[in-house]
Design a protein around this motif. Structure first.
Motif, PDB file in Angstrom:
ATOM      1  N   ARG A 142     -50.359 -45.136  15.024  1.00  0.00           N
ATOM      2  CA  ARG A 142     -49.472 -44.297  13.871  1.00  0.00           C
ATOM      3  C   ARG A 142     -47.629 -43.936  14.641  1.00  0.00           C
ATOM      4  NH1 ARG A 142     -54.611 -41.853  14.793  1.00  0.00           N
ATOM      5  NH2 ARG A 142     -53.579 -39.795  16.364  1.00  0.00           N
ATOM      6  N   ARG A 143     -47.892 -44.155  16.132  1.00  0.00           N
ATOM      7  CA  ARG A 143     -45.829 -44.492  16.173  1.00  0.00           C
ATOM      8  C   ARG A 143     -45.655 -45.259  15.972  1.00  0.00           C
ATOM      9  NH1 ARG A 143     -42.946 -44.715  20.368  1.00  0.00           N
ATOM     10  NH2 ARG A 143     -41.295 -43.258  21.177  1.00  0.00           N
ATOM     11  N   THR A 144     -45.788 -46.331  16.268  1.00  0.00           N
ATOM     12  CA  THR A 144     -45.289 -47.787  15.796  1.00  0.00           C
ATOM     13  C   THR A 144     -45.212 -47.185  14.025  1.00  0.00           C
ATOM     14  OG1 THR A 144     -46.486 -48.755  17.438  1.00  0.00           O
ATOM     15  CG2 THR A 144     -45.207 -49.819  15.361  1.00  0.00           C
ATOM     16  N   ARG A 145     -45.985 -47.287  13.740  1.00  0.00           N
ATOM     17  CA  ARG A 145     -45.268 -47.219  11.824  1.00  0.00           C
ATOM     18  C   ARG A 145     -44.622 -45.969  11.992  1.00  0.00           C
ATOM     19  NH1 ARG A 145     -48.828 -48.491   7.503  1.00  0.00           N
ATOM     20  NH2 ARG A 145     -50.821 -48.285   9.022  1.00  0.00           N
ATOM     21  N   ALA A 146     -44.791 -45.003  12.014  1.00  0.00           N
ATOM     22  CA  ALA A 146     -43.669 -43.952  12.084  1.00  0.00           C
ATOM     23  C   ALA A 146     -42.111 -44.582  12.418  1.00  0.00           C
ATOM     24  CB  ALA A 146     -44.037 -42.646  12.854  1.00  0.00           C
TER      25      ALA A 146
END
Length: 396
Positions: A142-146
């Motif tokens: 999720r952090r990478t996507r953001a």
């Protein structure tokens, strides 16, 4: 174009990241562009050099001897002053805020992903990762996507590195890094060490192995020591030279106290490091989470074959006869070392150099300039469309 490079964890011993940022910067200037480098330091400074302006901003020390610019506000002020055409970020922490800033100003923003967050977490905190990876992995994704949504383009150096951004929906570009083929070259400009073949692998002239890199958990240097232990148990006469420093050094020195291993510390002279690698028989690169493996490529350029981990991106650099990717344990890497030593020396050294010659920095720089130029052109086009739209509304 005016390209502003932003990098945390950039210091005299920061290895791969600093090499990449510096090589790209020199290439941008040589191609006729203006380059500004923004890095952390103890105090604010500005220095104009042959490779452009270098701005140092006050920072705080973090683990591994690195420093980090803690707040984005001074970077924002600097960017407002510099008015770049494109911003290149080598950081996934505080400097990642440059992506939204650039987007709001109609400036292209590129993220270079130097590490895979999940792979680094697994390598640095193996016990915690095994216990909680089912919850941690989705959180990191999720952090990478953001993170990906903050930038116009994300650049990775290998297929392994690119999997971190799978499904993020952003513009992903795989651009392999390069190697300085002049500095890193075979000894005396040809393959071979100059040592007598008949004396090789004896107590008087042991097989020379090298580990070159940071001595930290995620680089897995203990595997190189375990490799030496396994080779000695198999009655092979070997010696390991370790070039690098880090938080694990004292522990590793204790573990290796009775072994034929020499710790040289960080060797800043890259030409001297290249000469020593070229005189080695094999380089051991056991890092399980390398997104590329710059040390591996530099070793191959020296005509020295490599044993590297079969996880991570470094194995993608190997070609037939140039090395072996093995499980990053002492026993498995020892078998790989023994296998390479059985190959004809001239052939394995020639194969290593030939593979490295496929990765000149000129190709990397050209590909990065293509990304920067495309984004800058797109932003100029959008800006013109916006101005036309405003004029039409005023006329209407």
């Amino acid at each position: 174009m005016r390209i502003v490079q932003l990098a945390n964890a950039y210091n005299p011993t920061s290895g791969g990241l600093r090499t990449v940022v510096d090589e790209l910067g020199r290439g941008y200037v040589a191609a006729g562009h203006e380059r500004v480098l923004v890095i952390p330091g103890q105090r604010h400074s500005r220095e104009q050099g042959e490779s452009g302006l270098v701005v140092t901003l006050p920072s705080v020390p973090v683990s591994g001897g690195y420093r980090m610019i803690p707040r984005f506000s001074p970077v924002r002020e600097l960017l407002e002053e510099l008015q770049p055409d494109s911003v290149e970020v080598s950081d996934k922490a505080t400097l990642a805020a440059a992506g939204p800033w650039a987007r709001s100003r109609g400036v292209g923003a590129v993220l270079i992903s130097h590490e895979r967050l999940d792979a680094v977490a697994a390598a640095r905190f193996p016990h915690a990762w095994r216990a909680g990876h089912r919850a941690l992995k989705p959180a990191l994704h999720r952090r990478t996507r953001a993170l990906a949504t903050r930038f116009d383009a994300v650049v990775v150096a290998s297929a392994f590195a690119g999997t971190e951004f799978a499904g993020t929906g952003g513009f992903l570009r795989e651009i392999p890094l390069g190697v300085d083929l002049v500095t890193f070259r075979p000894t005396h400009g040809e393959c071979g060490t100059g040592r007598e073949e008949a004396s090789r692998g004896t107590e008087e002239d042991p097989w020379r192995l090298v580990y070159s890199g940071r001595l930290s958990l995620e680089k897995n240097p203990i595997a190189a020591i375990e490799t030496i232990k396994a080779l000695i148990q198999d009655d092979l006469a070997v010696h390991l030279d370790v070039y690098g420093d880090g938080s694990q050094r004292h522990h590793l020195e204790r573990v290796a106290a009775d072994l034929p291993i020499t710790f040289h510390g960080h060797l800043a002279d890259r030409a001297e490091l290249a000469a020593r690698i070229s005189r080695a028989d094999i380089v051991i690169a056991p890092g399980p989470a390398e997104t590329f493996g710059l040390t591996v490529l530099e070793s191959l350029a020296c005509g020295t074959p490599v044993v590297t981990a079969d996880t991570g991106g470094a194995g993608e650099l190997l070609a037939a006869g140039a090395g072996i990717a093995a499980a990053s344990t002492g026993a498995d890497m020892a078998r790989a070392v023994a296998g390479i030593l059985a190959w004809p020396e001239a052939e394995r050294r020639a194969a290593a150099r030939e593979r490295a010659e496929q990765f000149p920095w000129s190709a990397t720089i050209a590909s990065m300039l293509d990304v920067h130029g495309s984004l800058a052109a797109r932003e100029r086009s959008l800006s013109r469309l916006k101005r036309r739209g405003l004029r039409r509304r005023k006329i209407g």
